[in-house]
Design an enzyme around this catalytic site. Structure first.
Site, PDB file in Angstrom:
ATOM      1  N   HIS A   1       0.874  -1.193   0.000  1.00  0.00           N
ATOM      2  CA  HIS A   1       0.000   0.000   0.000  1.00  0.00           C
ATOM      3  C   HIS A   1       0.903   1.232   0.000  1.00  0.00           C
ATOM      4  CE1 HIS A   1      -3.906   2.064   1.281  1.00  0.00           C
ATOM      5  NE2 HIS A   1      -3.004   3.037   1.133  1.00  0.00           N
TER       6      HIS A   1
ATOM      7  N   HIS B   1       1.614   5.326  -1.714  1.00  0.00           N
ATOM      8  CA  HIS B   1       1.273   6.513  -2.504  1.00  0.00           C
ATOM      9  C   HIS B   1       2.571   7.118  -3.041  1.00  0.00           C
ATOM     10  CE1 HIS B   1      -2.950   6.745  -1.108  1.00  0.00           C
ATOM     11  NE2 HIS B   1      -2.454   6.229  -0.004  1.00  0.00           N
TER      12      HIS B   1
ATOM     13  N   LYS C   1      -9.107  -0.290  -6.095  1.00  0.00           N
ATOM     14  CA  LYS C   1      -9.192   0.384  -4.798  1.00  0.00           C
ATOM     15  C   LYS C   1     -10.559   1.017  -4.609  1.00  0.00           C
ATOM     16  CE  LYS C   1      -7.818   1.984  -0.845  1.00  0.00           C
ATOM     17  NZ  LYS C   1      -6.618   2.803  -0.611  1.00  0.00           N
TER      18      LYS C   1
ATOM     19  N   HIS D   1     -10.573   1.099   1.549  1.00  0.00           N
ATOM     20  CA  HIS D   1     -10.420   2.129   2.575  1.00  0.00           C
ATOM     21  C   HIS D   1     -11.675   2.030   3.441  1.00  0.00           C
ATOM     22  CE1 HIS D   1      -8.992   6.097   4.180  1.00  0.00           C
ATOM     23  NE2 HIS D   1     -10.242   6.060   4.635  1.00  0.00           N
TER      24      HIS D   1
ATOM     25  N   HIS E   1      -4.749  -0.583   5.836  1.00  0.00           N
ATOM     26  CA  HIS E   1      -4.363   0.208   7.020  1.00  0.00           C
ATOM     27  C   HIS E   1      -5.363   0.074   8.178  1.00  0.00           C
ATOM     28  CE1 HIS E   1      -7.181   2.807   4.968  1.00  0.00           C
ATOM     29  NE2 HIS E   1      -6.279   3.331   4.146  1.00  0.00           N
TER      30      HIS E   1
ATOM     31  N   ASP F   1       1.236   2.629   3.599  1.00  0.00           N
ATOM     32  CA  ASP F   1       0.371   3.787   3.350  1.00  0.00           C
ATOM     33  C   ASP F   1       1.188   5.069   3.400  1.00  0.00           C
ATOM     34  OD1 ASP F   1      -1.925   5.205   2.746  1.00  0.00           O
ATOM     35  OD2 ASP F   1      -2.628   5.331   4.817  1.00  0.00           O
TER      36      ASP F   1
END
Length: 376
Positions: free
Chosen positions: A42, A44, A128, A166, A204, A278
């Site tokens: 995970h 970004h 996602k 999420h 997460h 994350d």
């Protein structure tokens, strides 16, 4: 045999006084962990100058990463995912073997045909789910999963393509600290009853409720990524010594009882949990302002922090499975073959990382950590 290989050396001279021997042992004692190269499930990476600034940190530590699609505009098609992958590869350091694993951003309008294209591409590995408005760049996310997304999810189940969740509701009447629990009760549990063959990663996770739910699911169908911040920090970390914007992320940090429950789950050896940082970089001015962005930048320190958690739990022998085995096994991908070494050696986290547009403040900036990546 433990999952990871320990190499510890101790030196002493037997004729010296015992107190000096203890001091000598402490000075020269060295512990190293040899781990199969981990993956980040995970991550970004953003785009543009920020992408170029942060991707080397992930490439140094990890073999592969599941890359989040919440750009502006979001990555909603296979063609966009392939183009984004190319921009990541161009930003990598020379000779880097880091492999970005792409994802699609689920919307109310995503089609089953797009899932077929994604699977055939060989470059898109998951989809996602962002409930609309749940976090950074989620305004284009799903508004009605049961009314608008079931055909897409059915197609994903056919192809064993994981849904990355999420897991928070966005109802303003639900307390922010309860949004994960309510999401599980009102959305995720009913969804899995409708589609029991859908593979789901609860991203997460932050609560005891998530751990309890995962343990009730059949093995291989539902798993979770866990971040360094949710293993080491509780919600007090948002306010100690004043408001701490660099500890603000979504899902928000929770009570200590929830942190402890996640630590117990992750260090138990269960294969349902795996590494997902994350890591979410923002330029300093977007964090330290009147409406600061959610996200913690932890890529440079993540492995050091995971080792800290497992060491404190007396579970270093279970670290390699969490960092390197459970993720690829769940995704049906081969484990990495290369190795990395972590050494019990102190180092100071930089106060910030500069790039063309400003600077990024990492997690635990300016603090001393006890485990470091060791290059032969």
């Amino acid at each position: 045999m433990p999952a990871c290989c320990f190499a510890a050396t101790r030196s002493w001279i037997s004729h010296r006084p015992s107190s000096e021997l203890v001091t000598r042992q402490r000075l020269v004692a060295r512990m190293e962990l040899s781990l199969t190269r981990p993956d980040d499930w995970h991550l970004h990476l953003r785009e543009g100058e920020l992408l170029q600034a942060v991707v080397p940190h992930s490439a140094k530590h990890f073999g592969r990463a599941i890359v989040m699609p919440n750009l502006k505009p979001p990555i909603t098609t296979t063609a966009a995912a392939v183009a984004y992958r190319q921009s990541i590869l161009k930003a990598l350091p020379p000779d880097s073997a880091f492999e970005p694993l792409m994802t699609l951003y689920l919307t109310d309008n995503t089609s089953p045909e797009e899932i077929k294209l994604a699977r055939r591409s060989g470059m898109v590995f998951a989809v996602k789910l962002y409930p609309a408005g749940a976090t950074t760049n989620s305004q284009d996310g799903v508004t009605d999963i049961f009314g608008k997304c079931l055909p897409v999810l059915e197609e994903m189940a056919k192809h064993s393509m994981p849904l990355l969740v999420h897991g928070e509701v966005t109802d303003p009447n639900v307390d922010i600290f309860d949004r994960e629990k309510v999401f599980i009760e009102t959305i995720l549990a009913p969804l899995l009853k409708k589609l029991p063959h859908l593979k789901v990663v609860m991203e997460h996770i932050t609560t005891m409720d998530a751990v309890n739910f995962i343990e009730t699911c059949s093995e291989g169908s539902v798993a979770a990524t866990v971040t360094p911040q949710h293993l080491l920090l509780n919600r007090n970390s948002l306010f100690q010594g004043g408001l701490q914007p660099h500890n603000y992320c979504l899902p928000v940090l929770k009570r200590e009882i929830h942190r402890q429950a996640i630590v117990r789950a992750v260090t138990s050896g269960s294969n349902r949990y795996f590494l997902g940082t994350d890591s979410a970089p923002h330029e300093r001015r977007k964090k330290e302002c009147s409406c600061g962005c959610a996200g913690i930048y932890n890529s440079p320190v993540a492995l050091s922090l995971y080792a800290k958690v497992f060491e404190q739990a007396g579970a270093l022998d279970k670290l390699e499975a969490f960092t390197s085995f459970n993720g690829p096994d769940f995704y049906g991908l081969p484990r990495n073959t290369s190795k990395i070494k972590l050494r019990k050696s102190t180092w100071k986290v930089p106060e910030s990382y500069s790039y063309a547009a400003g600077e990024i403040v990492p997690m635990f900036a300016g603090e001393t950590l006890e485990w470091s990546l060791f290059d032969d």
